[in-house]
Write a protein that holds these residues in place. Sequence first.
Motif, short mmCIF file in Angstrom:
data_model
loop_
_atom_site.label_atom_id
_atom_site.label_comp_id
_atom_site.label_asym_id
_atom_site.label_seq_id
_atom_site.Cartn_x
_atom_site.Cartn_y
_atom_site.Cartn_z
N ARG A 157 -10.08 12.35 -8.96
CA ARG A 157 -9.39 11.85 -10.15
C ARG A 157 -8.51 10.65 -9.80
NH1 ARG A 157 -7.84 18.08 -11.44
NH2 ARG A 157 -9.65 18.62 -12.71
N ILE A 158 -7.89 10.69 -8.63
CA ILE A 158 -7.04 9.59 -8.19
C ILE A 158 -7.88 8.34 -7.94
CG2 ILE A 158 -5.59 8.81 -6.27
CD1 ILE A 158 -4.73 11.88 -6.10
N ALA A 159 -9.06 8.51 -7.36
CA ALA A 159 -9.96 7.37 -7.16
C ALA A 159 -10.35 6.75 -8.49
CB ALA A 159 -11.20 7.80 -6.39
N ALA A 160 -10.57 7.59 -9.49
CA ALA A 160 -10.92 7.07 -10.82
C ALA A 160 -9.75 6.30 -11.43
CB ALA A 160 -11.33 8.22 -11.73
N LEU A 161 -8.52 6.80 -11.24
CA LEU A 161 -7.35 6.07 -11.73
C LEU A 161 -7.28 4.69 -11.10
CD1 LEU A 161 -4.45 8.70 -11.66
CD2 LEU A 161 -5.60 7.79 -13.68
N ALA A 162 -7.51 4.63 -9.79
CA ALA A 162 -7.43 3.35 -9.08
C ALA A 162 -8.58 2.42 -9.45
CB ALA A 162 -7.44 3.60 -7.57
N ALA A 163 -9.72 2.99 -9.78
CA ALA A 163 -10.90 2.16 -10.11
C ALA A 163 -10.68 1.38 -11.39
CB ALA A 163 -12.14 3.04 -10.23
N ALA A 170 0.85 -1.19 0.00
CA ALA A 170 0.00 0.00 0.00
C ALA A 170 0.88 1.24 0.00
CB ALA A 170 -0.91 0.01 1.23
N ALA A 171 0.41 2.31 -0.65
CA ALA A 171 1.17 3.56 -0.68
C ALA A 171 0.29 4.67 -1.23
CB ALA A 171 2.43 3.43 -1.52
N GLY A 172 0.77 5.91 -1.09
CA GLY A 172 0.10 7.05 -1.69
C GLY A 172 0.08 8.30 -0.84
N GLU A 173 0.27 8.20 0.47
CA GLU A 173 0.15 9.40 1.29
C GLU A 173 1.20 10.44 0.92
OE1 GLU A 173 2.19 9.20 5.45
OE2 GLU A 173 1.27 7.25 5.11
N ASN A 174 2.34 10.00 0.38
CA ASN A 174 3.41 10.92 0.02
C ASN A 174 3.46 11.24 -1.47
OD1 ASN A 174 4.64 11.36 2.62
ND2 ASN A 174 5.28 9.22 2.55
N VAL A 230 -3.05 -1.13 -2.92
CA VAL A 230 -3.94 -0.31 -2.10
C VAL A 230 -3.47 1.14 -2.24
CG1 VAL A 230 -4.86 0.14 0.20
CG2 VAL A 230 -4.28 -2.21 -0.46
N VAL A 231 -4.38 2.04 -2.63
CA VAL A 231 -4.03 3.42 -2.96
C VAL A 231 -4.50 4.33 -1.82
CG1 VAL A 231 -4.33 5.26 -4.64
CG2 VAL A 231 -4.25 2.88 -5.40
N GLN A 232 -3.59 5.19 -1.33
CA GLN A 232 -3.85 5.95 -0.10
C GLN A 232 -3.62 7.45 -0.25
OE1 GLN A 232 -0.90 3.50 1.98
NE2 GLN A 232 -2.50 2.83 3.36
N LEU A 236 -8.48 -1.23 -7.94
CA LEU A 236 -7.75 -1.09 -6.69
C LEU A 236 -8.56 -0.31 -5.66
CD1 LEU A 236 -4.19 -0.21 -8.04
CD2 LEU A 236 -5.18 -2.46 -7.55
N PRO A 237 -8.52 -0.73 -4.39
CA PRO A 237 -9.25 -0.01 -3.35
C PRO A 237 -8.52 1.27 -2.94
CG PRO A 237 -8.05 -1.83 -2.38
CD PRO A 237 -7.86 -1.94 -3.88
N VAL A 238 -9.29 2.23 -2.45
CA VAL A 238 -8.76 3.50 -1.98
C VAL A 238 -9.00 3.63 -0.49
CG1 VAL A 238 -9.06 6.01 -2.07
CG2 VAL A 238 -9.01 4.68 -4.19
N CYS A 239 -7.96 3.98 0.24
CA CYS A 239 -8.04 4.26 1.67
C CYS A 239 -7.42 5.63 1.89
CB CYS A 239 -7.27 3.23 2.49
SG CYS A 239 -7.71 1.52 2.18
N THR A 240 -8.08 6.51 2.58
CA THR A 240 -7.50 7.83 2.82
C THR A 240 -6.45 7.76 3.91
OG1 THR A 240 -9.33 8.30 4.33
CG2 THR A 240 -9.49 9.17 2.07
#
Length: 382
Positions: free
Chosen positions: A287-293, A249-253, A271-273, A297-301
């Motif tokens: 837009r990021i959620a759409a990329l992951a969809a 999982a990654a994405g906060e940075n 897992v996209v964060q 891939l699931p999105v977690c904030t």
Amino acid sequence: MKDLTIASIEALPCSVPLKQAVTQGLGSVSKRDTVIVKVTTADGLTGYGESYNGRAPLAVAATIDTTLRDLLTGMDASATTEVWARFESRVLANHGTCAACVCAMSGIDMALWDVKGKALGLPLYRLLGGAARPVPAYAGGFALGYAAPAAVTEEALAQVALGYRAVKLRLGDSLSSDSERARAMRAALPADVALLADANCRYSVDDVRAMLPVLADAGAGWLEEPFPPYADHLWRAAASLAAPYLPLAAGENCYTRYEFQRLLDLGAVSVVQPDLSRCGGITEALRIAALAAGPGLPVCTHGCHTGLNFAASVHYLASIGNARYFEADGSTDNPLRTVACSASYELIADGTVLPLEGPGLGVEVDEDYIRAHPITEGPAWH
């Protein structure tokens, strides 16, 4: 119709001390720094957002109070897509995905959505096409640090007693300590409580190789951020190692959809964060959620500091089709959530949260408290 012309944009940088320092992979933290953004329209409507401090809160605040204020004042506060497009063409085009600029824009964008909701009398999730559906939450934030295994498990069980059905364990200490805490946590937690693991960018590929079987035995739901997001060669190497064991999982940075696209193109992260206070705000997070969809891939904030980010994150997750987890604030010492802002979420007995029903973000901000706690010099992390 109200006049929603942006009349002013103001940064409110703020620091609050912690009663007790917490040690995690990033170091030892002794205070919380953040930057609140206040947007006021010609008709006097006020919206608030949160910009991640990026360990440079004064730089973020100065970017808001100069470059972005001058660029965006006079625009329609409700035209969030157009506002973001101007930011992209006039700032990103010249500077790239500069952290301070994107953090600054994230808070402004969040404040604009708050204004829009207040103008229409609607909660944010309804503006985004969402529903008042429950979102699973896990206990994160400045909690479960590098304490002795018994102390960490005691803290985790206290979170479970509050209703959380998932907790996050911090890794990045020595491998032996990480392994000991993971085994202790799994032994102490009820079988139906998920264990998530975050290395805070402190692992090598060899560390990942050593810890994957331990985390798999502990039933960990993911291994988060073993490496920085720009370390492409490390992510590629870890992808094949992790595949038989658990997701990465990654994405906060990551800043903007462009960095998220690069991360997804590596094929290592499952897992996209996004963090709404640093990825570019709500507009960019959609837009990021759409990329992951696209690849399923699931999105977690990723949670941050104030109730503004937490509330916005729940609204956002209740509005996208690939939401997984909301990172709640597991720390007991965070006046930026409990004092500076009204309640941003309420944990339900089944471990879920619901978006607020008030207009916009639904959060009231105590400006007097924020202004009484200006930024203190010196780093928060040591």
